[in-house]
Design a protein around this motif. Sequence first.
Motif, PDB file in Angstrom:
ATOM      1  N   LYS A   1      -4.893   4.768   0.305  1.00 55.85           N
ATOM      2  CA  LYS A   1      -4.358   3.861   1.314  1.00 55.85           C
ATOM      3  C   LYS A   1      -2.855   4.070   1.486  1.00 55.85           C
ATOM      4  O   LYS A   1      -2.103   4.180   0.513  1.00 55.85           O
ATOM      5  CB  LYS A   1      -4.612   2.411   0.910  1.00 55.85           C
ATOM      6  CG  LYS A   1      -6.079   2.091   0.715  1.00 55.85           C
ATOM      7  CD  LYS A   1      -6.536   1.153   1.773  1.00 55.85           C
ATOM      8  CE  LYS A   1      -7.975   0.757   1.517  1.00 55.85           C
ATOM      9  NZ  LYS A   1      -8.798   1.023   2.646  1.00 55.85           N
TER      10      LYS A   1
ATOM     11  N   SER B   1      -0.640   1.941   2.567  1.00 50.62           N
ATOM     12  CA  SER B   1       0.133   0.803   2.073  1.00 50.62           C
ATOM     13  C   SER B   1       0.374   0.905   0.573  1.00 50.62           C
ATOM     14  O   SER B   1       1.486   0.674   0.098  1.00 50.62           O
ATOM     15  CB  SER B   1      -0.570  -0.511   2.410  1.00 50.62           C
ATOM     16  OG  SER B   1      -1.864  -0.543   1.849  1.00 50.62           O
ATOM     17  N   HIS B   2      -0.640   1.298  -0.188  1.00 48.62           N
ATOM     18  CA  HIS B   2      -0.489   1.432  -1.639  1.00 48.62           C
ATOM     19  C   HIS B   2       0.445   2.587  -1.977  1.00 48.62           C
ATOM     20  O   HIS B   2       1.295   2.479  -2.872  1.00 48.62           O
ATOM     21  CB  HIS B   2      -1.857   1.639  -2.298  1.00 48.62           C
ATOM     22  CG  HIS B   2      -1.773   1.790  -3.777  1.00 48.62           C
ATOM     23  ND1 HIS B   2      -1.767   3.015  -4.400  1.00 48.62           N
ATOM     24  CD2 HIS B   2      -1.657   0.869  -4.759  1.00 48.62           C
ATOM     25  CE1 HIS B   2      -1.660   2.842  -5.705  1.00 48.62           C
ATOM     26  NE2 HIS B   2      -1.587   1.547  -5.943  1.00 48.62           N
TER      27      HIS B   2
ATOM     28  N   THR C   1       4.000   2.203  -3.893  1.00 48.50           N
ATOM     29  CA  THR C   1       4.210   2.927  -5.149  1.00 48.50           C
ATOM     30  C   THR C   1       5.471   3.781  -5.086  1.00 48.50           C
ATOM     31  O   THR C   1       6.281   3.792  -6.018  1.00 48.50           O
ATOM     32  CB  THR C   1       2.990   3.813  -5.478  1.00 48.50           C
ATOM     33  OG1 THR C   1       1.843   2.970  -5.607  1.00 48.50           O
ATOM     34  CG2 THR C   1       3.195   4.581  -6.770  1.00 48.50           C
TER      35      THR C   1
END
Length: 86
Positions: free
Chosen positions: A16, A18-19, A23
């Motif tokens: 994803k 967004s992840h 990160t």
Amino acid sequence: MPPTKIPDFTDNEQYKLSHTLATLIGEYGERDLDIATGFFSPDVWKIVGDSFGQLGALRLMLGKEPDMPQDRRAGTGPLLPPAPAG
């Protein structure tokens, strides 16, 4: 603990966006970020907006639909015309 592995690309299924962005910014401490993508939904700002606020610089390059017939696009047909006979 080793840092989270960053994927080579995101597909929003297994990896994803967004992840990955959260990160990079949170765990890796990135402060300058360049993104090249074919599509970037405004909804992403809601998801990663707090992380983007930690950046010193953000460059976002957006693509568009190719200006070629569907059958000439990568993976959907031959990329080169057939060689002339003879």
